[in-house]
Design a protein around this motif. Sequence first.
Motif, PDB file in Angstrom:
ATOM      1  N   GLY A  27     -42.440  -7.947 -39.289  1.00 55.86           N
ATOM      2  CA  GLY A  27     -42.488  -8.651 -40.568  1.00 55.86           C
ATOM      3  C   GLY A  27     -41.323  -8.288 -41.446  1.00 55.86           C
ATOM      4  N   ASP A  28     -41.601  -8.189 -42.710  1.00 54.95           N
ATOM      5  CA  ASP A  28     -40.614  -7.817 -43.717  1.00 54.95           C
ATOM      6  C   ASP A  28     -40.753  -6.316 -43.966  1.00 54.95           C
ATOM      7  N   PRO A  29     -39.797  -5.501 -43.492  1.00 54.27           N
ATOM      8  CA  PRO A  29     -39.944  -4.048 -43.629  1.00 54.27           C
ATOM      9  C   PRO A  29     -40.166  -3.572 -45.060  1.00 54.27           C
ATOM     10  N   SER A  30     -39.569  -4.235 -46.039  1.00 52.72           N
ATOM     11  CA  SER A  30     -39.749  -3.779 -47.423  1.00 52.72           C
ATOM     12  C   SER A  30     -41.189  -3.935 -47.895  1.00 52.72           C
ATOM     13  N   SER A  31     -41.948  -4.802 -47.243  1.00 51.40           N
ATOM     14  CA  SER A  31     -43.324  -5.048 -47.674  1.00 51.40           C
ATOM     15  C   SER A  31     -44.255  -3.883 -47.371  1.00 51.40           C
ATOM     16  N   VAL A  32     -43.806  -2.878 -46.617  1.00 52.89           N
ATOM     17  CA  VAL A  32     -44.673  -1.705 -46.415  1.00 52.89           C
ATOM     18  C   VAL A  32     -44.992  -1.038 -47.743  1.00 52.89           C
ATOM     19  N   ALA A  33     -44.158  -1.234 -48.744  1.00 51.87           N
ATOM     20  CA  ALA A  33     -44.405  -0.643 -50.068  1.00 51.87           C
ATOM     21  C   ALA A  33     -45.737  -1.102 -50.643  1.00 51.87           C
ATOM     22  N   GLU A  34     -46.174  -2.301 -50.303  1.00 49.25           N
ATOM     23  CA  GLU A  34     -47.454  -2.826 -50.790  1.00 49.25           C
ATOM     24  C   GLU A  34     -48.643  -2.029 -50.269  1.00 49.25           C
ATOM     25  N   LEU A  35     -48.439  -1.230 -49.228  1.00 49.44           N
ATOM     26  CA  LEU A  35     -49.512  -0.451 -48.621  1.00 49.44           C
ATOM     27  C   LEU A  35     -49.685   0.915 -49.273  1.00 49.44           C
ATOM     28  N   PHE A  36     -48.793   1.246 -50.223  1.00 47.54           N
ATOM     29  CA  PHE A  36     -48.815   2.539 -50.904  1.00 47.54           C
ATOM     30  C   PHE A  36     -49.389   2.399 -52.313  1.00 47.54           C
ATOM     31  N   THR A  37     -49.928   3.497 -52.818  1.00 41.32           N
ATOM     32  CA  THR A  37     -50.318   3.552 -54.226  1.00 41.32           C
ATOM     33  C   THR A  37     -49.046   3.465 -55.065  1.00 41.32           C
ATOM     34  N   GLU A  38     -49.184   3.158 -56.334  1.00 38.84           N
ATOM     35  CA  GLU A  38     -48.012   3.059 -57.217  1.00 38.84           C
ATOM     36  C   GLU A  38     -47.178   4.333 -57.200  1.00 38.84           C
TER      37      GLU A  38
END
Length: 162
Positions: A27-38
Amino acid sequence: MDPLERLLAERACERLVIDFVHRLDLGDPSSVAELFTEDGWWQWPPPGDGRRVAGRQAIAAYFGSRPPDRLSRRVMSNILITVGGSDEDADADPDTAMATATGTSYFQTYRVDGYAGEMVPAGAPVQVGHYEDVFRRVAGRWLLASRSLVLPFGGATPRAGR
């Protein structure tokens, strides 16, 4: 936490482990950030290079900067999630109370740079290691609070055609 809630929490955390590598590989590698808490973070502590990336914005930039011609596939196994307690009390709303879990998962990374769409001869994995994760339930959703990479086996990423 009753047994069904524990099972659902374990499964949600396992899903995050798999979703992370799918986003990196397919997918879009940058979107892994959505899987983390703020306030979440990813790190490769010593004896790795000591890298640590904190916050969703920084995580998105870090993983989004991978070379566009990189082909990778990660194989995940031995996923073990341990659900901890929560700070729920008798009057707390379970969707807003915080719960935590920890996890360990093994991985192998097959990777090549210079990928141009052709089939690449299979080679040995360039990395074999494990992740050490901390998960937190935020507003009813399980997220990664931290992810540490432990890499006892690693090498350079080869270029396609070499």
